[in-house]
Design an enzyme around this catalytic site. Sequence first.
Site, PDB file in Angstrom:
ATOM      1  N   HIS A   1      -2.044   3.499  -2.656  1.00  0.00           N
ATOM      2  CA  HIS A   1      -2.942   2.400  -2.315  1.00  0.00           C
ATOM      3  C   HIS A   1      -4.771   2.414  -2.759  1.00  0.00           C
ATOM      4  CE1 HIS A   1      -3.592  -0.825   0.490  1.00  0.00           C
ATOM      5  NE2 HIS A   1      -4.748  -0.209   1.444  1.00  0.00           N
TER       6      HIS A   1
ATOM      7  N   ASP B   1       3.195   1.164  -2.901  1.00  0.00           N
ATOM      8  CA  ASP B   1       2.286   1.784  -1.789  1.00  0.00           C
ATOM      9  C   ASP B   1       2.408   1.625  -0.745  1.00  0.00           C
ATOM     10  OD1 ASP B   1      -0.080   1.199  -0.506  1.00  0.00           O
ATOM     11  OD2 ASP B   1      -1.092  -0.430  -1.875  1.00  0.00           O
TER      12      ASP B   1
ATOM     13  N   SER C   1      -8.308  -2.955  -0.311  1.00  0.00           N
ATOM     14  CA  SER C   1      -7.655  -3.498   0.924  1.00  0.00           C
ATOM     15  C   SER C   1      -8.233  -3.673   2.384  1.00  0.00           C
ATOM     16  CB  SER C   1      -7.990  -1.832   1.508  1.00  0.00           C
ATOM     17  OG  SER C   1      -6.656  -1.647   2.974  1.00  0.00           O
TER      18      SER C   1
END
Length: 270
Positions: A245, A217, A95
């Site tokens: 995610h 996602d 991320s």
Amino acid sequence: MDVRRRNNVTVTGRADGPVLLLAHGFGCDQNMWRLVVPTLVESHRVVLFDYVGSGRADPSAWDERRYGSLEGYAHDVLEVCEELDLRDVTFVGHSVSAMVGVLAAAKAPQRLSRLVMVAPSPCYVDDDGYRGGFSAEDIDELLESLESNYLGWSAAMAPVIMGNADRPELGEELTTSFCATDPDMARVFARTTFLSDSRQDLKTVTVPTLVLECEQDVIAPREVGAYVHAAIPGSRLVTLEATGHCPQLSAPQATAAAIIEFIGFIGTNQ
């Protein structure tokens, strides 16, 4: 400064293996990697850590000004590398940590020689010709909700971020991780994360890069993966058969296999 204590550094795996440095995302800690580590340690030396303000990192090292920008987290990454004298490292960032890796690699390519970007997003806000997944109003509402009631926000958002509604234990785990984070520190990291715009920084990437995205996602939609891939010349884009995610939790075997395959591919072409 004791960097190992500050960032709760853990080293495991083959002492003589290629080095993987695993970096978690917002609201998480190194425990998020536990399902991929058993596969990775068979052939690699694996280094894990917690960002200050997360997990079991030293909370006394918290500095709102330092951690109010992604640069502060990148400095921590490089200090971990210096403390352990790590070189020729494959940095695996989940991320927002994918962008932390971009910044760190630009500063010290001799240490971070490959990047694996897991569900990356250089900018979460939609812009002219760019889809980040959120409008500016969405992000304002998200941050306002987070800042007014962090625990309530965590309980509501973690299952959405995780996806996999048919596997509620995954959402519950992410909720627990979010709720274990100090709310004041989480608020700073959240603003740093969701208001960041690292699109221009992608142009600085000169090391081999793998972009790992999921089929679905809500935080980093497929358009984002395509954008990152196009912005980094020579990068590889792999779409995992995974939802949500956090593929290191929802699809750990596929995630670990993609990382190992990428490192092997680069190794045979250097």
